[in-house]
Design a protein around this motif. Structure first.
Motif, short mmCIF file in Angstrom:
data_model
loop_
_atom_site.label_atom_id
_atom_site.label_comp_id
_atom_site.label_asym_id
_atom_site.label_seq_id
_atom_site.Cartn_x
_atom_site.Cartn_y
_atom_site.Cartn_z
N LEU A 35 -13.79 95.75 -48.05
CA LEU A 35 -14.95 96.20 -48.81
C LEU A 35 -15.61 94.98 -49.44
CD1 LEU A 35 -13.47 99.29 -50.67
CD2 LEU A 35 -14.92 99.29 -48.66
N ASN A 36 -16.86 94.79 -49.15
CA ASN A 36 -17.64 93.73 -49.77
C ASN A 36 -18.56 94.38 -50.79
OD1 ASN A 36 -16.50 91.73 -48.17
ND2 ASN A 36 -17.94 92.16 -46.52
N VAL A 37 -18.21 94.25 -52.05
CA VAL A 37 -18.97 94.89 -53.11
C VAL A 37 -19.69 93.80 -53.90
CG1 VAL A 37 -18.84 96.36 -55.14
CG2 VAL A 37 -17.29 96.73 -53.24
N ASN A 38 -20.98 93.97 -54.06
CA ASN A 38 -21.77 92.99 -54.79
C ASN A 38 -21.99 93.50 -56.20
OD1 ASN A 38 -23.47 91.04 -55.66
ND2 ASN A 38 -25.09 91.41 -54.18
N ILE A 39 -21.34 92.86 -57.18
CA ILE A 39 -21.50 93.27 -58.57
C ILE A 39 -22.27 92.22 -59.36
CG2 ILE A 39 -19.45 94.72 -58.61
CD1 ILE A 39 -18.02 92.42 -60.04
N LYS A 40 -22.79 91.25 -58.69
CA LYS A 40 -23.48 90.15 -59.35
C LYS A 40 -24.69 90.65 -60.14
CE LYS A 40 -25.81 85.81 -58.28
NZ LYS A 40 -26.22 84.90 -57.22
N GLN A 41 -25.46 91.54 -59.59
CA GLN A 41 -26.67 92.01 -60.24
C GLN A 41 -26.32 92.72 -61.55
OE1 GLN A 41 -28.96 94.67 -57.85
NE2 GLN A 41 -30.66 94.74 -59.26
N GLU A 42 -25.30 93.55 -61.55
CA GLU A 42 -24.92 94.27 -62.75
C GLU A 42 -24.43 93.32 -63.83
OE1 GLU A 42 -21.88 97.78 -64.20
OE2 GLU A 42 -22.14 97.39 -62.07
N VAL A 43 -23.65 92.32 -63.47
CA VAL A 43 -23.13 91.35 -64.44
C VAL A 43 -24.27 90.55 -65.04
CG1 VAL A 43 -21.69 89.30 -64.69
CG2 VAL A 43 -20.86 91.25 -63.35
N ILE A 44 -25.20 90.11 -64.22
CA ILE A 44 -26.34 89.35 -64.72
C ILE A 44 -27.18 90.21 -65.67
CG2 ILE A 44 -28.53 88.27 -64.05
CD1 ILE A 44 -27.10 87.22 -61.56
N TYR A 45 -27.36 91.47 -65.33
CA TYR A 45 -28.13 92.38 -66.18
C TYR A 45 -27.45 92.54 -67.53
CZ TYR A 45 -30.29 96.63 -67.89
OH TYR A 45 -30.93 97.56 -68.67
N ARG A 46 -26.13 92.71 -67.52
CA ARG A 46 -25.41 92.85 -68.78
C ARG A 46 -25.49 91.58 -69.61
NH1 ARG A 46 -19.79 95.95 -67.24
NH2 ARG A 46 -20.73 97.90 -66.56
N LEU A 47 -25.35 90.43 -68.98
CA LEU A 47 -25.45 89.16 -69.71
C LEU A 47 -26.84 88.97 -70.29
CD1 LEU A 47 -23.41 86.73 -67.42
CD2 LEU A 47 -22.76 87.62 -69.66
N ALA A 48 -27.86 89.33 -69.52
CA ALA A 48 -29.23 89.19 -70.01
C ALA A 48 -29.47 90.13 -71.19
CB ALA A 48 -30.22 89.49 -68.89
N GLU A 49 -28.93 91.33 -71.13
CA GLU A 49 -29.09 92.28 -72.24
C GLU A 49 -28.36 91.77 -73.48
OE1 GLU A 49 -28.35 96.99 -73.26
OE2 GLU A 49 -27.70 96.19 -71.34
N ASP A 50 -27.14 91.26 -73.29
CA ASP A 50 -26.39 90.72 -74.42
C ASP A 50 -27.09 89.51 -75.03
OD1 ASP A 50 -24.46 92.65 -74.16
OD2 ASP A 50 -23.05 91.37 -73.07
N ALA A 51 -27.63 88.65 -74.17
CA ALA A 51 -28.34 87.47 -74.66
C ALA A 51 -29.59 87.89 -75.44
CB ALA A 51 -28.72 86.55 -73.51
N GLY A 52 -30.30 88.88 -74.94
CA GLY A 52 -31.49 89.37 -75.64
C GLY A 52 -31.13 89.95 -77.00
N ASN A 53 -30.05 90.70 -77.07
CA ASN A 53 -29.61 91.26 -78.35
C ASN A 53 -29.18 90.16 -79.31
OD1 ASN A 53 -30.09 93.86 -77.47
ND2 ASN A 53 -27.97 94.20 -76.81
N THR A 54 -28.50 89.15 -78.79
CA THR A 54 -28.06 88.04 -79.64
C THR A 54 -29.26 87.29 -80.21
OG1 THR A 54 -26.05 87.80 -78.32
CG2 THR A 54 -26.66 85.93 -79.69
N ILE A 55 -30.27 87.06 -79.39
CA ILE A 55 -31.46 86.34 -79.87
C ILE A 55 -32.20 87.17 -80.91
CG2 ILE A 55 -33.73 85.48 -79.15
CD1 ILE A 55 -32.38 84.67 -76.49
N GLU A 56 -32.30 88.48 -80.68
CA GLU A 56 -32.98 89.33 -81.65
C GLU A 56 -32.22 89.39 -82.97
OE1 GLU A 56 -33.67 93.21 -80.06
OE2 GLU A 56 -34.94 92.47 -78.44
N ASN A 57 -30.91 89.43 -82.91
CA ASN A 57 -30.10 89.52 -84.13
C ASN A 57 -29.99 88.19 -84.86
OD1 ASN A 57 -29.66 92.23 -83.61
ND2 ASN A 57 -27.70 91.88 -82.58
#
Length: 62
Positions: A35-57
């Motif tokens: 099984l070749n599962v690509n989870i890169k997009q989800e991880v990048i999305y989560r990191l971007a969301e966390d980074a955005g929240n950190t910058i806002e806070n």
């Protein structure tokens, strides 16, 4: 006998005569499922969301 009973009787005779010819055997080699599962997009999305929240806070860190 009518045709339905004759057909049913013939089917039963054929089923019992073929029953001994079916063999189920486990394979010699293990079954491999790749099984070749690509989870890169989800991880990048989560990191971007966390980074955005950190910058806002913490607007003063930049």
């Amino acid at each position: 006998m009518d045709r339905g009973r004759i057909g049913l009787a013939a089917a039963m005779v054929m089923a019992t005569s073929v029953g001994g010819c079916i063999n189920v055997k486990a394979p010699d080699k293990p079954i491999v499922i790749e099984l070749n599962v690509n989870i890169k997009q989800e991880v990048i999305y989560r990191l971007a969301e966390d980074a955005g929240n950190t910058i806002e806070n913490n607007p003063d860190i930049f």
